[in-house]
Motif scaffolding. Sequence first.
Motif, PDB file in Angstrom:
ATOM      1  N   ASP A 113       0.965  -1.108   0.256  1.00 21.57           N
ATOM      2  CA  ASP A 113      -0.355  -0.302  -0.373  1.00 21.57           C
ATOM      3  C   ASP A 113       1.341   1.331   0.268  1.00 21.57           C
ATOM      4  N   ALA A 114       2.010   0.761   1.499  1.00 22.73           N
ATOM      5  CA  ALA A 114       2.926   2.490   1.130  1.00 22.73           C
ATOM      6  C   ALA A 114       3.288   2.680  -0.233  1.00 22.73           C
TER       7      ALA A 114
ATOM      8  N   ILE B 263       2.556   1.539  -3.628  1.00 24.32           N
ATOM      9  CA  ILE B 263       1.845   2.615  -4.381  1.00 24.32           C
ATOM     10  C   ILE B 263       0.804   3.569  -4.447  1.00 24.32           C
ATOM     11  N   ALA B 264       1.374   3.949  -3.065  1.00 21.75           N
ATOM     12  CA  ALA B 264       0.688   5.489  -2.849  1.00 21.75           C
ATOM     13  C   ALA B 264       1.763   6.485  -3.114  1.00 21.75           C
ATOM     14  N   LEU B 265       3.330   6.417  -3.090  1.00 25.81           N
ATOM     15  CA  LEU B 265       3.984   6.522  -3.720  1.00 25.81           C
ATOM     16  C   LEU B 265       4.499   6.843  -4.942  1.00 25.81           C
ATOM     17  N   LYS B 266       3.958   5.859  -5.448  1.00 25.73           N
ATOM     18  CA  LYS B 266       3.585   5.667  -7.038  1.00 25.73           C
ATOM     19  C   LYS B 266       2.510   6.424  -7.511  1.00 25.73           C
ATOM     20  N   ALA B 267       2.413   7.004  -6.789  1.00 25.83           N
ATOM     21  CA  ALA B 267       1.312   7.561  -7.346  1.00 25.83           C
ATOM     22  C   ALA B 267       1.316   9.373  -6.797  1.00 25.83           C
ATOM     23  N   GLN B 268       1.792   9.679  -5.879  1.00 22.59           N
ATOM     24  CA  GLN B 268       2.393  10.996  -5.583  1.00 22.59           C
ATOM     25  C   GLN B 268       3.517  10.660  -6.853  1.00 22.59           C
TER      26      GLN B 268
END
Length: 325
Positions: free
Chosen positions: A166-167, A169-174
């Motif tokens: 999840d972390a 994925i969130a980093l990639k989205a950011q």
Amino acid sequence: MRSHTTFLPARRTLRRAERRLRRRPVLVVATLALGLVATAGFTTAAPASLAEASGQTPDFALASYSTPLVAQISGTDAQNDADSAVTAAAAAMTAASTVTSDITASGLDVGTPDTTVDTTQLSTAVEQLERAQALPQMYSADFEETVTSLTASVSEQTAGLRGKLDAAIALKAQQEAEEKARQEAEAAAAAQAAADAAAKQKKKSSGSSKSSSAAPAPSYAASGTSAGEAQATARSMIAGYGWGDDQFACLVSLWNKESGWRYNAANPSGAYGIPQALPGSKMGAYGSDWRTNPATQIAWGLGYISGRYGTPCGAWGHSQSVGWY
């Protein structure tokens, strides 16, 4: 038929063995219990007159090859607890497999080289618990506790991997959002720069057009309509553009070629006058007498040359190169 006193030692032995069995592993207990039954002298069937011989009802069960030593626990709370443990273990193993698949599918770096959860021990413990459910509660409970403990461990490891995924994925989205914002900012800056350049060019062109249209208009009547008189009028006008004799010489050559300095020179194409304006009506911006007044024609012609070629020599050079200006 045996006497009552014959069974007393056996009964005491069996009771002591039962107490010890509660503290020993299942397989040992089952084996020992079977041995005690055999030692007590029981056969495949209990004596029918045992109660009569002793005068009492025995408080222990007799074993036979057709009747299990212990009762099964199916339908009891212990069975329900065991079923719940097995269900939870299955869910934990499925979640462990799923998170590994999700990490692989994402292609992301989750910060650890090992993206799998080992469920081998839990799977084995589940099999043991399922086999042990045919034994009394006090024996199957140990297997249930093992399954529950291993399930918690697998779930904890799975949750850790899921959190890392999840972390990531969130980093990639950011990062994607930041890159998109950067590209949009660059595009906006480029568009603004292009708009500024266009506005600057438009202002420059407008200034040139305004300068051209504001070329000196004749404030005096032409002194005559002959070629010599027209050239004298032109010489007096070029001073307003800052041109010298060299530019005047080019102008004389240019308009000699175009019209011979005749104010009424007409061309089948529609060009007219000394500068051969095409169409001649363009010169109306400098005076309504453009058809007959050499000064009006010369004023328009000088403005045209200034705006289009910069100087009479520039216009003359172009005319020599291509045949027109």
